[in-house]
Design a protein around this motif. Structure first.
Motif, PDB file in Angstrom:
ATOM      1  N   MET A   1      29.478  61.376   0.920  1.00  0.00           N
ATOM      2  CA  MET A   1      30.007  60.285   0.398  1.00  0.00           C
ATOM      3  C   MET A   1      28.744  59.102  -0.778  1.00  0.00           C
ATOM      4  N   ALA A   2      28.344  58.848  -1.312  1.00  0.00           N
ATOM      5  CA  ALA A   2      27.524  58.124  -1.812  1.00  0.00           C
ATOM      6  C   ALA A   2      27.292  56.326  -1.255  1.00  0.00           C
ATOM      7  N   THR A   3      26.248  55.544  -0.784  1.00  0.00           N
ATOM      8  CA  THR A   3      26.360  54.513  -0.271  1.00  0.00           C
ATOM      9  C   THR A   3      27.621  53.519  -0.584  1.00  0.00           C
ATOM     10  N   ILE A   4      28.027  52.989   0.224  1.00  0.00           N
ATOM     11  CA  ILE A   4      29.112  52.004  -0.762  1.00  0.00           C
ATOM     12  C   ILE A   4      28.294  50.223  -0.618  1.00  0.00           C
ATOM     13  N   ASP A  23      27.456  54.832   4.360  1.00  0.00           N
ATOM     14  CA  ASP A  23      28.946  55.157   4.198  1.00  0.00           C
ATOM     15  C   ASP A  23      30.506  54.814   5.224  1.00  0.00           C
ATOM     16  N   GLU A  24      31.529  55.137   4.448  1.00  0.00           N
ATOM     17  CA  GLU A  24      32.619  54.381   4.602  1.00  0.00           C
ATOM     18  C   GLU A  24      32.695  53.571   5.958  1.00  0.00           C
ATOM     19  N   GLU A  25      32.632  54.940   7.172  1.00  0.00           N
ATOM     20  CA  GLU A  25      32.870  54.059   8.813  1.00  0.00           C
ATOM     21  C   GLU A  25      31.499  52.562   8.435  1.00  0.00           C
ATOM     22  N   GLU A  49      41.573  53.557  -4.800  1.00  0.00           N
ATOM     23  CA  GLU A  49      42.251  52.986  -4.451  1.00  0.00           C
ATOM     24  C   GLU A  49      42.696  53.107  -2.361  1.00  0.00           C
ATOM     25  N   GLU A  50      42.123  54.179  -2.036  1.00  0.00           N
ATOM     26  CA  GLU A  50      42.900  54.956  -0.735  1.00  0.00           C
ATOM     27  C   GLU A  50      42.071  54.026  -0.137  1.00  0.00           C
ATOM     28  N   ILE A  51      40.287  54.441  -0.584  1.00  0.00           N
ATOM     29  CA  ILE A  51      39.903  53.576   0.631  1.00  0.00           C
ATOM     30  C   ILE A  51      39.436  52.473   0.333  1.00  0.00           C
ATOM     31  N   THR A  58      41.482  46.980   6.891  1.00  0.00           N
ATOM     32  CA  THR A  58      40.195  46.695   8.479  1.00  0.00           C
ATOM     33  C   THR A  58      39.134  45.402   8.859  1.00  0.00           C
ATOM     34  N   MET A  59      39.321  44.665   7.688  1.00  0.00           N
ATOM     35  CA  MET A  59      38.495  43.019   7.527  1.00  0.00           C
ATOM     36  C   MET A  59      38.844  42.362   8.023  1.00  0.00           C
ATOM     37  N   ARG A  60      38.129  41.632   9.319  1.00  0.00           N
ATOM     38  CA  ARG A  60      38.383  40.723   9.661  1.00  0.00           C
ATOM     39  C   ARG A  60      38.486  39.671   8.330  1.00  0.00           C
ATOM     40  N   PRO A  61      40.180  38.764   9.054  1.00  0.00           N
ATOM     41  CA  PRO A  61      40.232  38.274   8.252  1.00  0.00           C
ATOM     42  C   PRO A  61      40.220  36.566   8.816  1.00  0.00           C
ATOM     43  N   LEU A  62      39.904  35.688   6.915  1.00  0.00           N
ATOM     44  CA  LEU A  62      39.058  34.609   7.210  1.00  0.00           C
ATOM     45  C   LEU A  62      39.592  33.330   8.341  1.00  0.00           C
ATOM     46  N   ASP A  63      38.825  32.443   9.103  1.00  0.00           N
ATOM     47  CA  ASP A  63      39.296  31.494  10.530  1.00  0.00           C
ATOM     48  C   ASP A  63      39.624  30.672  10.015  1.00  0.00           C
TER      49      ASP A  63
END
Length: 184
Positions: A1-4, A23-25, A49-51, A58-63
């Protein structure tokens, strides 16, 4: 996969930028531990949409502090847009000709007719008298549209017309449920 590539914004300064991952990881690992006061606006390029859903999840929510910065930025943007709109309104008013009662009779006049309000100007700054010929043309125009919708149990409730002299040159109308006719 290409860069993100992800578009980000510093919540404290408002500066925007792009962060790149191999990559995605790697992107998901960064999103879990997203640096403080950095908001992720989204991918720089569509990822599917899936990615994108996996990454959002997985993103940390805003505090609380980050949410306060985000709210302040949104308030600032609204205030700036409001100021721009007010400035444009002032410029438009300065460019508009001053209303006069002796304006040329052949200048188009925007009028509004309502079932319960009759005929009035559609433009608040127009102080010209609506000539009898223009009123008659609007009433004839409305009457014709009433014939169009009468078979559906409707009537014209609101109409806006452009009148030049004694002729309607353009118009729109909104039909409403007709008032029942009384027979005596």
């Amino acid at each position: 996969m290409a860069t993100i590539e992800l578009c980000v914004r510093n919540l404290e300064t408002g500066d925007a930028g792009v962060v790149t991952f191999a990559d995605e990881e790697a992107a998901i690992a960064w999103l879990r531990d997203r640096p403080r006061l950095v908001d992720v606006l989204g991918p720089a390029h569509p990822l599917g949409e899936e990615i994108e859903a996996r990454m959002r999840g997985t993103m940390r929510p805003l505090d609380a502090v980050e949410l306060a910065y985000e709210k302040q930025a949104a308030d600032d943007r609204r205030a700036a847009l409001r100021a721009m709109a007010e400035a444009e309104g002032r410029r438009a008013a300065e460019r508009a000709p001053a209303p006069t009662e002796d304006a040329p009779a052949n200048r188009p006049m925007r009028v509004r007719w309502t079932y319960d309000g009759g005929i009035q100007h559609a433009e608040p700054g127009d102080v010209r008298v609506i000539p009898v010929e223009a009123q008659a043309a609007v009433l004839a125009w409305v009457s014709e549209r009433n014939e169009w919708v009468e078979g559906r149990g409707q009537m014209v409730g609101d109409a806006r017309c452009t009148v030049v002299g004694g002729a309607v040159v353009d118009g729109t109308f909104v039909p409403v449920t007709a008032v029942p006719r009384t027979t005596s």
